[in-house]
Scaffold this active site. Structure first.
Site, PDB file in Angstrom:
ATOM      1  N   SER A  16       2.230   0.597   1.259  1.00 34.47           N
ATOM      2  CA  SER A  16       1.687  -0.748   1.101  1.00 34.47           C
ATOM      3  C   SER A  16       0.250  -0.738   1.589  1.00 34.47           C
ATOM      4  O   SER A  16      -0.313   0.326   1.856  1.00 34.47           O
ATOM      5  CB  SER A  16       2.519  -1.760   1.906  1.00 34.47           C
ATOM      6  OG  SER A  16       2.271  -1.601   3.293  1.00 34.47           O
ATOM      7  N   HIS A  17      -0.332  -1.923   1.718  1.00 31.61           N
ATOM      8  CA  HIS A  17      -1.633  -2.073   2.362  1.00 31.61           C
ATOM      9  C   HIS A  17      -1.484  -2.691   3.750  1.00 31.61           C
ATOM     10  O   HIS A  17      -2.434  -3.261   4.294  1.00 31.61           O
ATOM     11  CB  HIS A  17      -2.569  -2.933   1.505  1.00 31.61           C
ATOM     12  CG  HIS A  17      -3.006  -2.272   0.235  1.00 31.61           C
ATOM     13  ND1 HIS A  17      -3.923  -2.844  -0.622  1.00 31.61           N
ATOM     14  CD2 HIS A  17      -2.649  -1.093  -0.338  1.00 31.61           C
ATOM     15  CE1 HIS A  17      -4.118  -2.047  -1.663  1.00 31.61           C
ATOM     16  NE2 HIS A  17      -3.341  -0.986  -1.515  1.00 31.61           N
ATOM     17  N   GLY A  18      -0.284  -2.615   4.308  1.00 33.05           N
ATOM     18  CA  GLY A  18      -0.065  -3.056   5.668  1.00 33.05           C
ATOM     19  C   GLY A  18       0.124  -4.555   5.806  1.00 33.05           C
ATOM     20  O   GLY A  18       0.304  -5.284   4.832  1.00 33.05           O
TER      21      GLY A  18
END
Length: 457
Positions: free
Chosen positions: A300-302
């Site tokens: 993911s992108h966090g």
């Protein structure tokens, strides 16, 4: 000022909607010197505008019923309203009819039974309804397959929209399928693969599930996957409980945030797994009193706060807690991103007991965020203060430093507290040095790597 007035009007509207709603019950929680600044802009001492003083409400205990027995009273099975469930026939009219019937009775249940695949088009499920309404998906809900199958008369902003509801639950043991692949392949989408391109053109893609102007909501147990854009969005809501969700899209699927929160207060997100091509959880302006615990993210992108302050707008985010989370194989870990030229504040943010594995930007505050890389330099910024990072351990990708506080020249980041942080390279032995610019705080315990670049607070 216009943004502040807009936010005030939004909350006045929501308060009027909720004035006759049932009370919200409480839920208990255990809850080196500077490098050269690569950004231009006016340079002056940090200006610290006082943030607003929001009234925090407890995260509600919202009913989370066990899957219903279809023989019970008050259950409105969509197949009895004409749904075929073969994945081809349009079952939208049957769902609308079942919703209307369930909405009119207390504790009504709209049931999409197992063993069926229901194809439905863009639909607005509106209230107000009697309290205790349940939308139970035990089978499969299927979105139209790509832009060419989307009804031309329907908005492409969202697929399933739940509006003006109080004390409502979305649950079940089934799957909500977004058929996102053809949307991701639109030439206007950012492609990160080899020889990928991004071209101008129509780019509307629907959010799968939107809750708007609603309160006392519960979402649990479902698998939600392959959204054309965001998987789930809460916009102007009060009291949200999310538990035991599984959200999935491929790593390179663009703009597929797992859960987005905007203008929403009193939120609990617990014990869920999110793997997607954008932010695992994103928190937008107007959000406060958000508690995230037991969530596994990645790829993911966090977990992101922002982006905030775009187009010189005002943004307010406060009282966010992330605990006992895992972030792995992600482009970012714990991120706060704001645009130059914005205003407002991000305050009282706590990260505790986070495990990371191969994360590119493990801890990052970026007050120079720019999505198109051609943004002009501006002096004002969203004020960031009261950040706590405690017991953050794991490995990072060596492409970038594991800790980065890139704060505005004019409005620095203040009151940063760091303790028990141990971040080691995922491959190799070299520990990269943290980066700080105009960041004020204290390293309360020895950390790996040492964050010696913070200025005294």
């Amino acid at each position: 000022m216009e943004k502040v007035q807009e936010l005030v009007l939004v909350w006045i509207f929501l308060a009027l909607f909720l004035q006759n709603a049932s009370n919200v019950e409480g839920r208990h929680h255990c809850h080196k010197g500077h490098k050269k600044n690569p950004h231009k802009g006016s340079s002056s001492n940090p200006q610290m505008p006082p943030p607003p003083s929001p009234t925090y409400l407890p995260v509600p205990t919202v009913p989370s019923p066990e899957p219903c027995n279809s023989s019970s009273s008050g259950i409105f099975d969509v197949t009895t309203f004409g749904a075929v469930g073969n994945g081809l026939a349009d079952d939208t009219p049957a769902f609308k009819a079942a919703w209307k019937a369930a909405c009119a009775v207390e504790s009504g249940v709209v049931l999409a039974p197992s063993g069926y695949t229901f194809a439905i088009t863009s639909t607005n499920f509106s209230g107000p309804c009697k309290p205790g309404l349940v939308f139970q998906v035990d089978g499969v809900l299927l979105q139209p397959n790509g832009p060419d199958r989307w009804p031309k008369a329907h908005s492409k902003k969202q697929w399933l929209r739940f509006y003006q509801l109080n004390n409502m639950t979305l649950t079940g043991k089934g799957t909500i399928e977004g058929n996102g692949e053809l949307w991701w392949d639109l030439p206007c989408k950012p492609h990160r693969g080899p020889n990928g391109t991004t071209l101008p053109g129509p780019c509307d893609s629907p959010v799968m599930i939107v809750f708007f102007m609603s309160a006392n909501l519960a979402v649990n147990r479902l698998r939600i996957q392959n959204s054309p854009q965001f998987h789930m969005k809460f916009d102007v809501c009060l009291g949200v409980l999310v538990e035991k969700l599984s959200i999935y899209s491929p790593k390179l699927s663009p703009n597929t945030d797992g859960i987005h929160i905007g203008y929403t207060r009193s939120v609990g997100i617990y014990n869920s797994m999110i793997s997607n091509g954008d932010d695992c959880i994103s928190i937008g302006t107007g959000s406060s009193n958000v508690h995230i615990e037991g969530v596994t993210c990645g790829p993911s992108h966090g977990i992101s706060i922002g982006s905030l302050g775009a187009n010189n707008s005002q943004a307010w985010v406060s009282n966010i807690t992330v605990r006992n989370a895992v972030i792995r194989d992600s482009d970012n870990g714990l991120r706060i991103k704001t645009w130059q030229g914005g205003s407002g504040s991000v305050t009282d943010i706590s990260y505790e007991n986070i495990r990371m594995q191969n994360v590119l930007n493990s801890i990052i505050v970026d007050q120079y965020y720019c999505s198109n890389k051609v943004c002009r330099n501006q002096s004002s910024a969203v004020y960031v203060s009261g950040l706590s990072y405690r017991n953050i351990k794991g490995t990072y990708n060596m492409i970038k430093p594991p800790i980065r506080f890139a704060c505005s020249d004019a409005v620095g980041c203040t009151n940063i507290r760091i303790s028990e942080v141990e971040l080691l390279p995922h491959v190799g032995d070299l520990v990269d040095e943290p980066y700080c610019w105009n960041a004020f705080g204290v390293q309360e315990t020895p950390t790996i790597p040492p964050v010696a670049c913070l200025q005294n607070w």
